[in-house]
Design a protein around this motif. Sequence first.
Motif, PDB file in Angstrom:
ATOM      1  N   TYR A   1     -14.890 -10.284 -19.243  1.00 24.55           N
ATOM      2  CA  TYR A   1     -14.262  -9.048 -20.086  1.00 24.55           C
ATOM      3  C   TYR A   1     -12.947  -9.021 -19.714  1.00 24.55           C
ATOM      4  N   ARG A   2     -11.985  -8.772 -20.857  1.00 26.18           N
ATOM      5  CA  ARG A   2     -10.518  -8.517 -20.698  1.00 26.18           C
ATOM      6  C   ARG A   2     -10.190  -7.193 -20.126  1.00 26.18           C
ATOM      7  N   VAL A   3     -10.167  -7.022 -18.836  1.00 26.20           N
ATOM      8  CA  VAL A   3      -9.999  -5.466 -18.212  1.00 26.20           C
ATOM      9  C   VAL A   3      -8.723  -4.879 -18.169  1.00 26.20           C
ATOM     10  N   GLY A   4      -8.381  -3.897 -18.583  1.00 23.84           N
ATOM     11  CA  GLY A   4      -7.280  -3.165 -18.148  1.00 23.84           C
ATOM     12  C   GLY A   4      -7.515  -1.936 -16.997  1.00 23.84           C
ATOM     13  N   LEU A   5      -6.430  -2.052 -15.887  1.00 21.58           N
ATOM     14  CA  LEU A   5      -7.044  -0.996 -14.749  1.00 21.58           C
ATOM     15  C   LEU A   5      -5.672  -0.300 -14.565  1.00 21.58           C
ATOM     16  N   PHE A   6      -6.025   1.102 -14.659  1.00 23.78           N
ATOM     17  CA  PHE A   6      -4.726   1.875 -14.421  1.00 23.78           C
ATOM     18  C   PHE A   6      -5.119   2.622 -13.143  1.00 23.78           C
ATOM     19  N   THR A   7      -4.174   2.584 -12.016  1.00 29.12           N
ATOM     20  CA  THR A   7      -4.382   3.295 -10.734  1.00 29.12           C
ATOM     21  C   THR A   7      -3.154   3.702 -10.142  1.00 29.12           C
ATOM     22  N   SER A   8      -3.143   4.690  -9.160  1.00 20.63           N
ATOM     23  CA  SER A   8      -1.984   5.273  -8.552  1.00 20.63           C
ATOM     24  C   SER A   8      -2.448   5.791  -7.193  1.00 20.63           C
ATOM     25  N   PRO A   9      -1.473   5.697  -6.143  1.00 26.08           N
ATOM     26  CA  PRO A   9      -0.102   5.321  -6.613  1.00 26.08           C
ATOM     27  C   PRO A   9      -0.083   3.613  -6.283  1.00 26.08           C
ATOM     28  N   HIS A  10       0.937   3.273  -6.278  1.00 22.56           N
ATOM     29  CA  HIS A  10       1.189   1.806  -5.651  1.00 22.56           C
ATOM     30  C   HIS A  10       1.534   1.695  -4.330  1.00 22.56           C
ATOM     31  N   LEU A  11       1.125   0.359  -3.857  1.00 15.83           N
ATOM     32  CA  LEU A  11       1.875   0.133  -2.464  1.00 15.83           C
ATOM     33  C   LEU A  11       3.368  -0.682  -2.439  1.00 15.83           C
ATOM     34  N   LEU A  12       3.428  -1.847  -3.076  1.00 13.81           N
ATOM     35  CA  LEU A  12       4.588  -2.359  -3.238  1.00 13.81           C
ATOM     36  C   LEU A  12       5.423  -2.325  -4.390  1.00 13.81           C
ATOM     37  N   GLU A  13       4.765  -2.843  -5.248  1.00 13.12           N
ATOM     38  CA  GLU A  13       5.215  -3.158  -6.619  1.00 13.12           C
ATOM     39  C   GLU A  13       4.726  -1.862  -7.693  1.00 13.12           C
TER      40      GLU A  13
ATOM     41  N   LYS B   1       6.930  -9.421   4.187  1.00 13.67           N
ATOM     42  CA  LYS B   1       8.454  -9.574   4.245  1.00 13.67           C
ATOM     43  C   LYS B   1       9.161  -9.334   2.880  1.00 13.67           C
ATOM     44  N   VAL B   2       8.838  -8.260   2.334  1.00 13.83           N
ATOM     45  CA  VAL B   2       9.552  -7.593   1.229  1.00 13.83           C
ATOM     46  C   VAL B   2      10.593  -6.689   1.582  1.00 13.83           C
ATOM     47  N   THR B   3      11.702  -6.665   1.149  1.00 10.48           N
ATOM     48  CA  THR B   3      12.886  -6.125   1.227  1.00 10.48           C
ATOM     49  C   THR B   3      13.708  -6.021   0.169  1.00 10.48           C
ATOM     50  N   ASN B   4      13.897  -4.675  -0.343  1.00 12.59           N
ATOM     51  CA  ASN B   4      15.001  -4.321  -1.454  1.00 12.59           C
ATOM     52  C   ASN B   4      14.847  -4.963  -2.356  1.00 12.59           C
ATOM     53  N   LEU B   5      13.636  -5.228  -3.051  1.00 14.75           N
ATOM     54  CA  LEU B   5      13.541  -5.835  -4.488  1.00 14.75           C
ATOM     55  C   LEU B   5      13.474  -4.898  -5.329  1.00 14.75           C
ATOM     56  N   SER B   6      14.208  -4.916  -6.483  1.00 16.00           N
ATOM     57  CA  SER B   6      14.017  -3.889  -7.629  1.00 16.00           C
ATOM     58  C   SER B   6      12.646  -3.549  -7.928  1.00 16.00           C
ATOM     59  N   SER B   7      11.603  -4.497  -7.865  1.00 21.08           N
ATOM     60  CA  SER B   7      10.157  -4.252  -8.436  1.00 21.08           C
ATOM     61  C   SER B   7       9.362  -3.836  -7.373  1.00 21.08           C
ATOM     62  N   THR B   8       9.919  -3.651  -6.189  1.00 21.37           N
ATOM     63  CA  THR B   8       9.267  -2.999  -5.065  1.00 21.37           C
ATOM     64  C   THR B   8       9.675  -1.539  -4.734  1.00 21.37           C
ATOM     65  N   GLN B   9      10.478  -1.039  -5.436  1.00 22.70           N
ATOM     66  CA  GLN B   9      11.025   0.276  -5.200  1.00 22.70           C
ATOM     67  C   GLN B   9      10.098   1.450  -4.930  1.00 22.70           C
ATOM     68  N   ASN B  10      10.225   2.200  -4.076  1.00 20.14           N
ATOM     69  CA  ASN B  10       9.070   3.252  -3.607  1.00 20.14           C
ATOM     70  C   ASN B  10       8.821   4.302  -4.603  1.00 20.14           C
ATOM     71  N   TRP B  11       8.445   4.169  -5.651  1.00 23.19           N
ATOM     72  CA  TRP B  11       8.128   5.317  -6.635  1.00 23.19           C
ATOM     73  C   TRP B  11       6.698   5.813  -6.470  1.00 23.19           C
ATOM     74  N   GLN B  12       6.394   6.266  -5.258  1.00 21.09           N
ATOM     75  CA  GLN B  12       5.189   6.928  -5.143  1.00 21.09           C
ATOM     76  C   GLN B  12       5.179   8.484  -5.708  1.00 21.09           C
ATOM     77  N   ASP B  13       4.360   8.802  -6.011  1.00 20.38           N
ATOM     78  CA  ASP B  13       4.058  10.200  -6.769  1.00 20.38           C
ATOM     79  C   ASP B  13       4.163  11.056  -5.461  1.00 20.38           C
ATOM     80  N   HIS B  14       4.817  12.446  -5.830  1.00 21.67           N
ATOM     81  CA  HIS B  14       4.997  13.377  -5.010  1.00 21.67           C
ATOM     82  C   HIS B  14       4.440  14.525  -5.820  1.00 21.67           C
ATOM     83  N   TRP B  15       3.572  15.373  -5.096  1.00 20.58           N
ATOM     84  CA  TRP B  15       3.186  16.598  -5.894  1.00 20.58           C
ATOM     85  C   TRP B  15       3.789  17.797  -5.254  1.00 20.58           C
TER      86      TRP B  15
END
Length: 416
Positions: A64-76, A402-416
């Motif tokens: 099946y072609r599955v879409g998955l939406f979760t949060s928060p992310h770890l790296l990307e 070894k992930v450092t300062n990549l725009s795609s891995t910015q820390n956009w975690q949710d904060h409540w």
Amino acid sequence: MKKTLEFLYSLRNQGSKFGIERMELFCRELGNPQLSFPTIHVAGTNGKGSVCAMLDRIYRKHDYRVGLFTSPHLLELGERIRVAGENLSFSEIENWVEYLLPVVEKIKKYQEGLEPTFFEFMTAIAFLEFRKQKIDIAIFETGLGGRLDSTNVLNPEISVITSVGYDHCEILGNKLKEIAFEKAGIIKPEKPVVVGALEKEALDEVRRIVRQQNAELFFPEEIQSTSSPLTNLQGAFQQKNAALALRVVQLLKPQFPVNQSEVRLALHEVVFPGRWQKVSSQPTVILDTCHNGQGAQVSSELWDRLPSSFQVWFGACGQDRARDVLTPLLKRTTDITLFELDQPRSCTHQELRKITLNFTGTVKIAWEKQISELCQQLDPRVTLLVTGSIYLVAAVLAHFKKVTNLSSTQNWQDHW
């Protein structure tokens, strides 16, 4: 890219705004893309991410072609929105931001304050991407609570409530009944609901809402412990999560046929980064996000499997959360390092030291920026458990990847 980054940061820095009205308006402006594909909606204090990961793997195993939406992310950032097991690329997120900016500007003209939050924006991108990709089924994890969560504009085939415990009490309430009321807000009229093991107070509230919605309540089938569904994820609690996933799959079998042997194989292939994830052998480093008391209660089973001399790195957001996790954890270790994280809600060293005041073992303090240096200094013979906030787990995982300062891995975690 710069424009996209600035826009996303501006949304994130506004924090969350609990409520559903903005999301309803946003979806109307977009033509209600969330109603264009079948969905499974999962809420719960703990376990919802695991159940989502299991359901995703089961249905992908059956092509099946599955879409998955979760949060928060770890790296990307794209970890939050996956199609067929692949993260949404940052360039694709950029394209959706460009597409949605005029819609946001239009909404601003209606009334100040109705523009979407960061989490609502990401939810909308998931809706649009899944519609574009013509997925067969989507699995959505709630961000906070359920009733007023941005994902609650869905009309799911089935709703799942994995657990009800004390977390985000300042928003969801201080009683299990109140928290259960918020989680059960995802229950839809005449649609099936699957629930995990809930305490009586919470279950009574869920039953009340099930009756109110003329829905039907289901539990995982009673299975002898010797034949409980096994999974690649560690811990007896993950077997309970697997039983929930199996019940969902069973109920949806008329619409989404599956093969039982393939389902069992899929459970052995589930991967859930940051949850009892071994990232190094010499030294042994285990990452295990555990940010509330209910999580600590079930994780203690895994902590007891570690060598008696295991060390701990710990950081937390919120003193109550920190206390609930540290209290059982400190009974099992003699060496802990307390991290102050680069987050506005991070517990300070002073706050964490108060909780560990009566601890007789070794207590060290550290800052998030020291993680790479401290990792390099680890004795290869040591066993280290990194736990508490997902921020700390993500930072340590980033070091080992070894992930450092990549725009795609910015820390956009949710904060409540």
